[in-house]
Design an enzyme around this catalytic site. Structure first.
Site, mmCIF file in Angstrom:
data_model
loop_
_atom_site.group_PDB
_atom_site.id
_atom_site.type_symbol
_atom_site.label_atom_id
_atom_site.label_comp_id
_atom_site.label_asym_id
_atom_site.label_seq_id
_atom_site.Cartn_x
_atom_site.Cartn_y
_atom_site.Cartn_z
ATOM 1 N N THR A 124 0.815 -1.209 0.000
ATOM 2 C CA THR A 124 0.000 0.000 0.000
ATOM 3 C C THR A 124 0.853 1.266 0.000
ATOM 4 O OG1 THR A 124 -1.741 -1.152 1.198
ATOM 5 C CG2 THR A 124 -1.808 1.256 1.235
ATOM 6 N N LYS A 149 -1.114 -0.814 -4.179
ATOM 7 C CA LYS A 149 -2.456 -0.326 -3.881
ATOM 8 C C LYS A 149 -2.338 1.140 -3.481
ATOM 9 C CE LYS A 149 -6.523 -1.317 -1.042
ATOM 10 N NZ LYS A 149 -7.168 -2.331 -0.178
ATOM 11 N N LYS A 151 -3.773 4.471 -2.168
ATOM 12 C CA LYS A 151 -4.865 5.059 -1.402
ATOM 13 C C LYS A 151 -5.156 6.467 -1.921
ATOM 14 C CE LYS A 151 -5.799 1.917 1.801
ATOM 15 N NZ LYS A 151 -7.160 1.366 2.010
ATOM 16 N N ASP A 176 -7.669 2.655 -4.332
ATOM 17 C CA ASP A 176 -8.680 2.483 -3.279
ATOM 18 C C ASP A 176 -9.090 3.850 -2.758
ATOM 19 O OD1 ASP A 176 -10.327 1.709 -1.243
ATOM 20 O OD2 ASP A 176 -8.788 0.718 -0.046
ATOM 21 N N ASP A 225 -15.724 -3.090 -1.168
ATOM 22 C CA ASP A 225 -15.051 -3.372 0.102
ATOM 23 C C ASP A 225 -16.006 -3.083 1.245
ATOM 24 O OD1 ASP A 225 -13.455 -3.708 2.306
ATOM 25 O OD2 ASP A 225 -12.017 -2.153 1.806
ATOM 26 N N LYS A 247 -12.583 -9.709 3.898
ATOM 27 C CA LYS A 247 -11.709 -9.552 5.061
ATOM 28 C C LYS A 247 -12.342 -10.309 6.232
ATOM 29 C CE LYS A 247 -10.341 -4.836 3.731
ATOM 30 N NZ LYS A 247 -10.442 -3.399 4.089
ATOM 31 N N CYS A 275 -7.125 -6.984 4.515
ATOM 32 C CA CYS A 275 -6.923 -7.058 5.956
ATOM 33 C C CYS A 275 -6.960 -5.653 6.534
ATOM 34 C CB CYS A 275 -5.589 -7.724 6.290
ATOM 35 S SG CYS A 275 -4.130 -6.751 5.798
ATOM 36 N N ASP A 297 -4.250 -8.570 -0.605
ATOM 37 C CA ASP A 297 -3.774 -7.342 0.039
ATOM 38 C C ASP A 297 -3.575 -7.636 1.524
ATOM 39 O OD1 ASP A 297 -3.203 -4.756 0.819
ATOM 40 O OD2 ASP A 297 -5.296 -4.094 0.780
#
Length: 326
Positions: A124, A149, A151, A176, A225, A247, A275, A297
């Site tokens: 991330t 990933k 953010k 994301d 998500d 998750k 997670c 992830d």
């Protein structure tokens, strides 16, 4: 009779973790330990305020089941008395781990899943200035991460993404937004992502606004998500998302996550595994799902200054499992 312990832990991060919802400097987890006949099982969860959870509320849910757990509550019974969420995950994970140790079999064997030697995973890049995000992405790429990933909040989207893509032209990118975008302008943003070679967009709109994605034409897959917790979430996601992020802290543990994975795939959804900020204990509990997922992830523990022991073997962009008993 079992003995039951439940307690909170705080794990400092080596670097602040910044998403659209705010910044974190530590991972607060709740741990459940079960002991029966000298054999111990341990489980962990991360309470998440976005879902109305606090450390105190999760502890209270678990403590309320102490007597039932001491008297032998099963995973199947647990599903009926607690809703999906962090508290159920900690208990479910501890029950799985107890069975692993009682039967001296691996979690892979108990779930009938195959253990790969390595798990490729996303790393991330948290929210910062375009220059800092580009620098962070480049460092991860140079250390071996192939999937990043990114953010995002609702600011500097073009500037940040162009900077990252320029820094890592060959990296696979996921974006994301953590519910921070709006329907207005979403089509243009999706086209920007597609033009930059982003492979997937995760939860752009707030959960509850999924209807706005009905018949929304978009040039890259969109993943649910915050909108996907358990099998009960799936009916309203059809025709709106191509992928769901599973998750354990949302589903309430591996027991439901296994069923959710099967149901989602049957409905035509692809799977991403995610997670919270957590230790290796939480990732270990979710590992039997990895071969069902397109994207994994699981970098939560890599943000910690120190991990729980025994720690999984993380390197940048991968988990090595070849030394773990199958």
């Amino acid at each position: 009779m079992r003995t039951v312990r439940v307690y909170p832990e705080s794990w400092p991060l080596h670097t602040p973790f910044v998403i659209a919802r705010g910044a974190r400097s530590e991972a607060g987890v709740v741990v459940v330990e079960l002991e029966e006949g000298g054999v111990r099982g341990i489980g962990e969860c991360t309470p998440y305020p976005r879902y109305g959870e606090t450390e105190a509320s999760v502890l209270a849910q678990i403590v309320g089941l102490t007597d039932a757990l001491a008297q032998g509550m099963t995973r199947e019974a647990l599903q009926l008395v607690l809703p999906p969420g962090a508290a159920r995950n900690a208990i479910d994970s501890a029950l799985w781990d107890l069975q692993v140790n009682q039967q001296q079999r691996s979690l892979w064997q108990l779930t009938g899943t195959e253990m790969p030697q390595q798990v490729a995973m996303a790393q991330t890049v948290s929210i910062d200035t375009p220059e800092m995000m580009a620098s962070g992405a480049l460092a991860l790429w140079q250390n071996g991460a192939k999937l990043l990933k990114i953010k995002m909040d609702n600011q500097l989207i073009t500037e940040r993404l162009v900077a990252v893509r320029t820094a890592v032209p060959d990296a696979m990118l996921i974006v994301d937004a953590n519910e921070s975008w709006h329907a207005e302008g979403l089509a243009a943003r999706c086209q920007l992502l597609a033009d930059l070679g982003v492979v997937m967009l995760e939860q752009p709109l707030p959960a509850g606004e999924d209807a706005l994605l009905e018949n929304f034409i978009h040039p890259l897959p969109i993943c649910a998500d915050e909108s996907c917790h358990s099998r009960e979430s799936l009916p309203v996601l059809r025709g709106r998302y191509e992928m769901v992020n599973i998750k354990l802290d949302k589903s309430g543990g591996l027991t439901e996550a296994l069923a959710l994975t099967e149901a989602a795939k049957a409905e035509g959804f692809e799977i991403m595994l995610g997670c919270m900020l957590c230790t290796s204990r939480a990732i270990n509990a979710a590992l039997p799902l990895v071969l069902s997922a397109r994207y994994v992830d699981f970098d939560g523990p890599t943000w910690l200054a120190a991990d729980a022991e025994p720690a999984l073997h993380f390197s940048c962009g991968r988990i090595t499992l070849s030394g773990t008993p199958a």
